[in-house]
Design an enzyme around this catalytic site. Sequence first.
Site, short mmCIF file in Angstrom:
data_model
loop_
_atom_site.label_atom_id
_atom_site.label_comp_id
_atom_site.label_asym_id
_atom_site.label_seq_id
_atom_site.Cartn_x
_atom_site.Cartn_y
_atom_site.Cartn_z
N TRP A 1 -86.33 1.52 -133.71
CA TRP A 1 -85.57 1.13 -132.50
C TRP A 1 -86.32 1.51 -131.25
O TRP A 1 -86.29 0.78 -130.25
CB TRP A 1 -84.15 1.68 -132.54
CG TRP A 1 -83.35 0.97 -133.58
CD1 TRP A 1 -82.84 1.49 -134.73
CD2 TRP A 1 -83.01 -0.44 -133.60
NE1 TRP A 1 -82.20 0.50 -135.45
CE2 TRP A 1 -82.29 -0.68 -134.79
CE3 TRP A 1 -83.24 -1.51 -132.74
CZ2 TRP A 1 -81.80 -1.95 -135.14
CZ3 TRP A 1 -82.77 -2.77 -133.09
CH2 TRP A 1 -82.06 -2.98 -134.26
N ASP B 1 -80.64 5.70 -126.07
CA ASP B 1 -80.01 4.69 -126.93
C ASP B 1 -79.23 5.43 -128.01
O ASP B 1 -79.78 5.83 -129.03
CB ASP B 1 -81.10 3.80 -127.55
CG ASP B 1 -80.52 2.81 -128.56
OD1 ASP B 1 -79.28 2.80 -128.76
OD2 ASP B 1 -81.32 2.06 -129.15
N LYS C 1 -71.80 0.49 -134.82
CA LYS C 1 -72.06 1.63 -135.69
C LYS C 1 -70.86 2.58 -135.67
O LYS C 1 -70.25 2.84 -136.70
CB LYS C 1 -73.32 2.38 -135.25
CG LYS C 1 -74.67 1.76 -135.63
CD LYS C 1 -74.85 0.32 -135.32
CE LYS C 1 -76.14 -0.30 -135.78
NZ LYS C 1 -77.25 -0.26 -134.85
C1 LIG Z 1 -78.27 -1.16 -134.25
C2 LIG Z 1 -79.13 -0.56 -133.19
C3 LIG Z 1 -79.65 -1.32 -132.13
C4 LIG Z 1 -79.44 -2.81 -132.01
O1 LIG Z 1 -78.15 -3.19 -131.78
P1 LIG Z 1 -77.82 -4.75 -131.59
O2 LIG Z 1 -76.35 -4.74 -131.38
O3 LIG Z 1 -78.24 -5.45 -132.84
O4 LIG Z 1 -78.55 -5.23 -130.40
C5 LIG Z 1 -80.40 -0.67 -131.18
N1 LIG Z 1 -80.65 0.65 -131.25
C6 LIG Z 1 -80.18 1.41 -132.26
C7 LIG Z 1 -80.49 2.87 -132.29
C8 LIG Z 1 -79.40 0.83 -133.26
O5 LIG Z 1 -78.94 1.58 -134.27
#
Ligand SMILES: *Cc1c(COP(=O)(O)O)cnc(C)c1O
Length: 360
Positions: A102, A172, A196
């Site tokens: 990521w 993030d 998540k």
């Molecule tokens: C799942 C995830 C993303 C991407 O999320 P999207 O909704 O598919 O854009 C970005 N960063 C992390 C750490 C993630 O777990």
Amino acid sequence: MSRFYNFCAGPAALPESVLEQARDELLDWHGKGLSVMEMSHRSKEFVSVADAAERDLRELMGISDDYAVLFLQGGATAQFAAIPLNLLRGAARADYANTGQWSIKAIAEARKYCDVNVVASSESDRFLSVPPQSLWTRSADAAYLHYTPNETIGGLEFGWIPDASPAALVADMSSTILSRPVDVSRFGVIYAGAQKNIGPAGLVIVIVRKDLLGAPDARTPAVLDWTLQAANASMYNTPPTFGIYLAGLVFAWLKEQGGLDAMAERNRCKAEALYGYIDGSGFYANPVEKASRSWMNVPFTLADASLEKEFLSGAREAGLLNLEGHRSVGGMRASIYNALGLDAVEALVSFMRDFAARKG
Ligand SMILES: *Cc1c(COP(=O)(O)O)cnc(C)c1O
């Protein structure tokens, strides 16, 4: 109807009582004769839903009035672009830590807008450890420092918060938000895709310190413009109303569970139970350095990789879903977000023990 234990990394399991409430309210929300999906986002009913969601999130995380809380669309990935567009404010450079898949995606997107200085990378260590900040090379003129506190694919988690001063720290938190208390005041921006630990996919939450607003790049698309969205209470355009509603139900559920202190205790127990079993099994292995193991995403391998298919089909039959690792890394991965209790981890460990006894 039977519901199985769902270890999917995302979109992930939601609390059953939240789904039941959404079902009960689906056709007729609070006696209004219509679904929350069918309401104007500007109606007083929906505005009350959105306000309650924001209030509860602020209370859960201890978010002060110095921060705006935005409910936007496009997932965390849209924010990979929004971050440089909103935060560069005339600067030409940003610092990024690279700790996994990521981080790599966030860096690639930022490179479209600025010069990215990678302060540290654990790529040479196959992303199995977090480089200590004493080894990071920051740039003096970076507008912000971005990192990924929990790498969802590698199962690598920071046990500490980097020091970004005087730049803004940007995190993030897609796969770790709400898993434990966090000192929001250390951050310039926290953002997280919902699927998540919060609610349905598509919604992304951005928590941004207000002094960072006000100078977006002139090319910033309106929907990604935090200043514009903050001025319009995230309703510059139609927001993801059903996602906001469900997120609000999850926040209320978290408060009922005792808030983030209680979730931290529960998540620590879950992680300890699973890693403890893996480490002592002699059949399964997790390669991540112990101090940097994720509480939410637990990748593991089998002593004999040729048994993976059989492991997965046996798990499915035992009511344990979505244990395959990310397509980029293979192996297994159990994601154990807030909505999964210790009972789910115990069921998984029991299956793993039984499988190892038969095949090991
Ligand atoms: C799942 C995830 C993303 C991407 O999320 P999207 O909704 O598919 O854009 C970005 N960063 C992390 C750490 C993630 O777990």
